[in-house]
Design an enzyme around this catalytic site. Structure first.
Site, PDB file in Angstrom:
ATOM      1  N   GLU A   1     -74.634  -8.299 -17.549  1.00  0.00           N
ATOM      2  CA  GLU A   1     -73.509  -8.606 -16.655  1.00  0.00           C
ATOM      3  C   GLU A   1     -72.763  -9.847 -17.127  1.00  0.00           C
ATOM      4  O   GLU A   1     -71.531  -9.900 -17.119  1.00  0.00           O
ATOM      5  CB  GLU A   1     -74.014  -8.871 -15.226  1.00  0.00           C
ATOM      6  CG  GLU A   1     -74.663  -7.680 -14.541  1.00  0.00           C
ATOM      7  CD  GLU A   1     -76.170  -7.581 -14.785  1.00  0.00           C
ATOM      8  OE1 GLU A   1     -76.642  -7.938 -15.887  1.00  0.00           O
ATOM      9  OE2 GLU A   1     -76.866  -7.134 -13.858  1.00  0.00           O
TER      10      GLU A   1
ATOM     11  N   GLU B   1     -81.269 -10.179 -26.101  1.00  0.00           N
ATOM     12  CA  GLU B   1     -82.465 -11.032 -26.032  1.00  0.00           C
ATOM     13  C   GLU B   1     -82.647 -11.814 -27.327  1.00  0.00           C
ATOM     14  O   GLU B   1     -81.937 -11.595 -28.319  1.00  0.00           O
ATOM     15  CB  GLU B   1     -83.682 -10.154 -25.723  1.00  0.00           C
ATOM     16  CG  GLU B   1     -83.529  -9.479 -24.358  1.00  0.00           C
ATOM     17  CD  GLU B   1     -84.759  -8.711 -23.909  1.00  0.00           C
ATOM     18  OE1 GLU B   1     -85.687  -8.481 -24.713  1.00  0.00           O
ATOM     19  OE2 GLU B   1     -84.782  -8.336 -22.717  1.00  0.00           O
TER      20      GLU B   1
ATOM     21  N   CYS C   1     -78.178 -11.743 -19.826  1.00  0.00           N
ATOM     22  CA  CYS C   1     -78.067 -10.452 -19.132  1.00  0.00           C
ATOM     23  C   CYS C   1     -76.759  -9.751 -19.493  1.00  0.00           C
ATOM     24  O   CYS C   1     -75.742 -10.395 -19.790  1.00  0.00           O
ATOM     25  CB  CYS C   1     -78.067 -10.659 -17.617  1.00  0.00           C
ATOM     26  SG  CYS C   1     -79.590 -11.310 -16.939  1.00  0.00           S
TER      27      CYS C   1
END
Ligand code: THU
Length: 159
Positions: A74, A63, A72
């Site tokens: 992934e 973040e 994210c």
């Protein structure tokens, strides 16, 4: 009026009965959320990608105070695969999440990550198995397409 109906098959395994080829992946991904950098959402996610040569590439969500700059888990993992091992197909991606010190029962990837999973699969031509790993149960889709019906595939983009 006509209708289109999409069916998605998810196989649910207890961690103890997971097919042996995914056991190491699951053991790795369950340790990843604590390595995430998620000071704003406090939602820690890890992703582990199994390559056809047996290598495992990991990622966690990253973040940023300028919120949209984050990414994210992934996509961190899949873009690492794309840059480090562009010619080795990814066979499976396992995902796990934790918040408030507790594992999430069923982590469901966002649409953007599903789109990237699908392109990873289309690029290699090898099905990308998706494992959504909870503390006891693992939800398995045999193919990234199963998680994104009516995906954008670019067929109508101009040349
Ligand atoms: N996040 C992931 O990393 N993967 C998911 O599947 C869902 C959401 C992250 C993005 C953000 O850092 C935090 O979780 C809350 O949305």
């Amino acid at each position: 009026m006509k209708e289109l109906i999409f069916r998605t098959r998810i196989n649910i395994y207890h961690t103890s009965e997971l097919p042996s080829e995914y056991k190491e992946l699951e053991a790795i991904v369950r340790e990843l959320p604590r390595l995430a950098y998620a000071p704003y959402s406090h939602f820690n996610v890890g992703a582990a990608v199994l390559l056809e040569n047996g290598n495992i590439v990991t990622g966690t969500n990253q973040e940023n105070i300028a919120y949209p700059s984050g990414l994210c888990a992934e996509r961190v993992a899949l873009f690492s695969v794309g840059s480090l091992h562009p010619n080795i197909p990814a066979k499976a991606i396992a995902i796990a999440a934790e918040t408030g010190g507790k594992r999430v029962e069923m982590i469901t990837p966002c649409g953007a990550c599903r789109q990237v999973m699908l392109e990873t699969q289309n690029r290699s031509g090898v099905p990308l198995v998706v494992l959504l790993c909870g503390p006891e149960l693992v939800y398995v889709a045999e193919d990234a397409r199963a998680l994104l019906p009516l995906s954008f595939d670019g067929w109508n983009l101009p040349d």
